[in-house]
Design a protein around this motif. Structure first.
Motif: not given
Length: 356
Positions: A146-171
């Protein structure tokens, strides 16, 4: 409906090549592993790195001073997030909308897919299977900041978005590659799982990782694909074996002694119909690539095969449920060494299939 596949020690590749021409890379793949072709990532292009290739679909992506990150503090963040999840809901309800959506690879990031589609259009006999790949949620979530250099995995909302992005890309990949009518394999590439339990991932629980992996696996299964997980070093293999993946790809060349410690999960995985992809051809050390031969690798693999067989797996079953692969991708090697890895993988597979 989930398609089935009996690999019977066929050769399977990981994905990256040290080339700058997608059409040439696709032709090379067909020269070595025509039974299971795949689309190729060319890391020489920055947009085809493991993180950048899938990042454009995320909300609030900002490029500044040569870096791309998620600006979770920006004024438009909430609106961007809302647009993302609205798009997710729309595509989930109508998957035919996936092409051209933010969840598909674009013109710059999807050239490998386009090259494979062109190849598939020209072949007369359908292959045994077709392979794609997506960066895993842990690797992606810890690689994107993120803007502070923190991995988005530690932000539950952004983690959720990332997982959904990757799952739909796979589809999207499964739907794009399903033309030949054969099974489509999607590997979830998770090199970051090598750090599970270390200080790097100390605050991430096994349950959190499993939830992410299972959601991507479920996305792959939703369109009938076969889900594989590739980890190119050591990890907690019980986590991978219990993820719901159909294929587990491990570095059998350098880390078999760690993998074999997970006897009960390995046995349960195989008896449940899971497939092992043995990464027995070395890719990390040029000296090892030059030194090893089909005969030396065959002897190494045969000894490993017997150890897994000792868990109560019939030899014919274990052979039927196995692929032969390189230990990792070859994108960081010279082209000559990359071709040697591909040749060893092909020829070792042929030797195993001939002798067993």
């Amino acid at each position: 409906m989930l398609q089935t596949l009996t690999p019977d020690c066929l050769p399977l590749l990981i994905g990256s090549m040290p080339m700058n021409d997608h059409a040439a890379a696709s032709r090379l793949i067909m020269d070595y592993t025509p039974s299971i072709p795949l689309w190729v990532q060319l890391p020489v292009f920055p947009e085809e790195g493991m993180v950048p290739q899938f990042l454009p679909g995320m909300p609030a992506v900002v490029q500044k001073d040569g870096k791309m990150f998620i600006d979770a503090a920006g004024e438009s963040f909430d609106d961007d997030l809302l647009v993302f999840f609205e798009a997710y809901m729309a595509v989930s309800e109508a998957p035919d909308l996936l092409p051209g959506s933010r969840f598909a690879l674009g013109e710059a990031t999807g050239r490998g897919v386009a090259a494979l589609l062109h190849t598939l259009d020209r072949i007369k006999t359908p292959p045994v299977a077709v392979k794609g790949q997506v960066t895993g949620p842990v690797t992606f979530g810890t690689g994107v900041k993120d803007q502070d250099g923190r991995a988005i995995f530690y932000n539950e909302t952004l983690r959720d978005a990332a997982v959904k992005l990757l799952a739909l890309n796979a589809r999207w990949q499964i739907r794009s590659l399903s033309g030949p009518g054969c099974p489509v394999i999607i590997f979830i590439d998770e090199p970051a799982l090598a750090g599970f339990g270390s200080s790097e991932l100390i605050s991430i629980s096994k349950e959190e990782i499993l939830a992410c992996l299972r959601e991507v696996v479920a996305g792959i299964h939703a369109d009938g694909g076969l889900a594989g997980i590739h980890v190119c070093a050591n990890t907690d293999w019980s986590l991978v074996l219990e993820s719901g993946a159909d294929i587990v790809n491990f570095d059998a060349y350098a880390y078999f002694d760690r993998f074999i410690l997970y006897g009960d999960p390995i046995r349960d995985f195989l008896k449940g119909g899971g497939l092992l992809a043995w990464g027995i051809v070395p890719t990390l050390e040029p000296e090892a690539i030059r030194r090893e031969t089909v005969d030396t690798l065959y002897a190494r693999w045969q000894a490993q095969f017997r150890q897994v067989e000792a868990f109560g797996i019939a030899p014919a079953t274990l052979r039927a449920q196995s692929f032969i692969t390189p230990s990792c991708g070859v994108g960081s090697l010279s082209l000559d060494l990359a071709k040697r890895v591909l040749g060893l993988t092909r020829d070792l597979s042929a030797t195993i299939r001939d002798r067993l």
